[in-house]
Every structure is written in C-alpha cells, then in structure tokens.
Design a protein around this motif. Structure first.
Motif, PDB file in Angstrom:
ATOM      1  N   ALA A  61      23.800  41.994  -2.471  1.00 26.34           N
ATOM      2  CA  ALA A  61      22.792  42.974  -2.878  1.00 26.34           C
ATOM      3  C   ALA A  61      21.887  43.424  -1.742  1.00 26.34           C
ATOM      4  O   ALA A  61      21.382  44.555  -1.764  1.00 26.34           O
ATOM      5  CB  ALA A  61      21.937  42.393  -4.006  1.00 26.34           C
ATOM      6  N   ALA A  62      21.669  42.543  -0.755  1.00 26.85           N
ATOM      7  CA  ALA A  62      20.697  42.852   0.299  1.00 26.85           C
ATOM      8  C   ALA A  62      21.266  42.726   1.706  1.00 26.85           C
ATOM      9  O   ALA A  62      20.522  42.838   2.678  1.00 26.85           O
ATOM     10  CB  ALA A  62      19.468  41.949   0.149  1.00 26.85           C
ATOM     11  N   GLY A  63      22.549  42.471   1.829  1.00 27.04           N
ATOM     12  CA  GLY A  63      23.170  42.421   3.140  1.00 27.04           C
ATOM     13  C   GLY A  63      22.948  41.105   3.861  1.00 27.04           C
ATOM     14  O   GLY A  63      22.409  40.144   3.297  1.00 27.04           O
ATOM     15  N   TYR A  99      32.561  42.925   2.166  1.00 25.70           N
ATOM     16  CA  TYR A  99      32.083  43.327   0.844  1.00 25.70           C
ATOM     17  C   TYR A  99      31.826  44.826   0.755  1.00 25.70           C
ATOM     18  O   TYR A  99      32.117  45.456  -0.268  1.00 25.70           O
ATOM     19  CB  TYR A  99      30.813  42.556   0.493  1.00 25.70           C
ATOM     20  N   LYS A 100      31.286  45.410   1.813  1.00 23.52           N
ATOM     21  CA  LYS A 100      31.023  46.848   1.790  1.00 23.52           C
ATOM     22  C   LYS A 100      32.296  47.646   1.564  1.00 23.52           C
ATOM     23  O   LYS A 100      32.266  48.727   0.980  1.00 23.52           O
ATOM     24  CB  LYS A 100      30.358  47.278   3.101  1.00 23.52           C
ATOM     25  N   TYR A 115      37.439  39.968  -3.731  1.00 23.06           N
ATOM     26  CA  TYR A 115      36.190  39.241  -3.493  1.00 23.06           C
ATOM     27  C   TYR A 115      36.450  37.741  -3.347  1.00 23.06           C
ATOM     28  O   TYR A 115      35.889  37.088  -2.457  1.00 23.06           O
ATOM     29  CB  TYR A 115      35.191  39.494  -4.628  1.00 23.06           C
ATOM     30  N   TRP A 116      37.282  37.187  -4.204  1.00 27.59           N
ATOM     31  CA  TRP A 116      37.618  35.765  -4.097  1.00 27.59           C
ATOM     32  C   TRP A 116      38.314  35.471  -2.769  1.00 27.59           C
ATOM     33  O   TRP A 116      38.022  34.456  -2.115  1.00 27.59           O
ATOM     34  CB  TRP A 116      38.509  35.345  -5.268  1.00 27.59           C
ATOM     35  N   ALA A 117      39.234  36.338  -2.372  1.00 28.85           N
ATOM     36  CA  ALA A 117      39.940  36.132  -1.104  1.00 28.85           C
ATOM     37  C   ALA A 117      38.974  36.211   0.073  1.00 28.85           C
ATOM     38  O   ALA A 117      39.035  35.391   1.007  1.00 28.85           O
ATOM     39  CB  ALA A 117      41.048  37.175  -0.953  1.00 28.85           C
ATOM     40  N   LEU A 118      38.074  37.185   0.042  1.00 30.22           N
ATOM     41  CA  LEU A 118      37.087  37.327   1.114  1.00 30.22           C
ATOM     42  C   LEU A 118      36.178  36.107   1.183  1.00 30.22           C
ATOM     43  O   LEU A 118      35.894  35.584   2.272  1.00 30.22           O
ATOM     44  CB  LEU A 118      36.259  38.594   0.877  1.00 30.22           C
ATOM     45  N   GLU A 182      23.870  48.911  -0.652  1.00 32.00           N
ATOM     46  CA  GLU A 182      23.164  50.067  -0.101  1.00 32.00           C
ATOM     47  C   GLU A 182      22.352  49.699   1.137  1.00 32.00           C
ATOM     48  O   GLU A 182      21.582  50.509   1.637  1.00 32.00           O
ATOM     49  CB  GLU A 182      22.263  50.669  -1.178  1.00 32.00           C
ATOM     50  N   TRP A 183      22.510  48.500   1.611  1.00 33.90           N
ATOM     51  CA  TRP A 183      21.802  48.016   2.786  1.00 33.90           C
ATOM     52  C   TRP A 183      22.523  48.467   4.058  1.00 33.90           C
ATOM     53  O   TRP A 183      23.648  48.955   4.008  1.00 33.90           O
ATOM     54  CB  TRP A 183      21.728  46.489   2.757  1.00 33.90           C
TER      55      TRP A 183
END
Length: 211
Positions: A61-63, A99-100, A115-118, A182-183
């Motif tokens: 959410a915040a980078g 994630y971005k 996401y799980w792989a990352l 959005e960060w």
C-alpha cells in the motif's frame, strides 16, 4: 505572462494516507512483538508472528518506505533489536518492485498466484540476509549452509511464507483499492539489484564465521 512555464511540482514519496497506513501497521507489528502475540520459534529471536503480514501489506500500500517504517518501529521491541532492521530490506525492495507489475494483471487468479510466487522469492532472499546475522553476529551456527538446510528443508521457510503471503493475498483479492501501488520510490530497480548482488557475493565469499 505568455510563454512562462510553471515550476514542476514534485510529488512526495508518500502521501498522508500512505504514511498513516505504514504507521498503523508498524504499531500493529510493535504490539505483536512487544506483547508476545506469537508462537515460539526455533532460534532465539525468531518467533512465528504476524510482523511479516504487516510488513507485506504496508509495502503493497505504501511502497518500500512503508515496509521500512513498519520494520523500524518493530525493531524497538524486537528480541534482536535493530540488528534485524536492514535484513528485511531485500524482501521489501523485491516485493515492491514486482508488486507494481503484478497488480495490473487482469486475471485475479493469476495475480494472486503471481503474488505468492513473488513473496516466495522475496522471502528466500531475506532468509539469506538473516543467516549472516545468526552466523556472524550471534554465532549460533558455524556456517550459513547449516541454517539453509534447517530452514528450507525443515519447514520453517514454508510457515513464514504462509505468514507473509496468506492474509496479504486475501487483501489483494478482496480490497485491491486499499493496496493499490500509487506510491513512488526512485531507483527501485537499481536498489533491488544491488541488494541481491550483495547477498549473492556475501554467500560466495563469507559462507562461514571465522573460528
């Protein structure tokens, strides 16, 4: 006047909302550790708690700064103190970088699987950073290979993967706007590569503590 150009307005690295998210999840991480809301782990200072969950959601959410703030606050009450603070960073940088990109995957199932792989890859790199703490600083093990076998083959890695990925992936699936990336964070690819290279070089050159 005609022909004048307006000065460029530089966006802050974090908005007020993102700072609030990082502070809230940092406070939750402090509470989880400080109040002992955790299961005993397999090493001194290693416990199964939700710090990884809070770190992950804040990073989403915040980078990277969100994740760094969470781990900074948690370090005040961590059994290993601030020794562990920078050891979370390889995970934070790699998670943020990937994630971005995966957030914009249209298929929700593919997005969650990605996401799980990352997270699995990011956690893998983070583990090696922590190995050096327990070998070189605390001297609990003679070399990193003993720790690697113990963690990756003994099951601890998979428990932590569950902690780091399960709840954040549910949040991503059900409340995607809350964790919309959005960060901004300058030079994130370069920093991530540098962190990975440092870990690889350290593994090659310093596999064991001096006698």
């Amino acid at each position: 006047m005609a022909g004048e150009t307006k000065p460029e307005v530089r966006k802050p690295l974090l908005t007020t909302r993102q700072i609030s998210v990082a502070a809230i999840f940092g406070a939750l991480a402090m509470a989880a550790t400080g109040l002992g809301l955790q299961l005993p782990g397999y090493l001194p200072g290693v416990n199964f708690n939700l710090v990884g969950t809070f770190l992950s959601i804040a990073t989403m959410a915040a980078g990277p700064l969100g994740g760094i703030i969470v781990t900074f606050l948690e370090s005040f009450v961590s059994p290993v103190g601030f020794y562990g603070w920078p050891l979370y960073w390889p995970h934070i940088f790699l998670l943020a970088l990937g994630y971005k990109r995966l957030y914009n995957v249209s298929n929700r199932g593919v997005r969650i699987a990605a996401y799980w792989a990352l997270t699995a890859v990011a956690l893998f790199f983070q583990y090696w950073a922590w190995f050096f703490l327990y070998v070189y600083v605390f001297r609990f093990f003679p070399n990193i290979w003993v720790l690697a076998a113990f963690n990756f083959l003994g099951g601890a890695y998979w428990v932590f993967l569950l902690i780091y990925a399960l709840i954040p992936s549910i949040v991503l699936a059900t409340f995607p706007d809350f964790v919309k990336p959005e960060w901004r964070f300058p030079y994130l690819p370069h920093i991530t590569v540098a962190a990975a290279v440092i870990i690889v070089i350290a593994i090659i050159l310093f596999p064991g503590a001096p006698a």
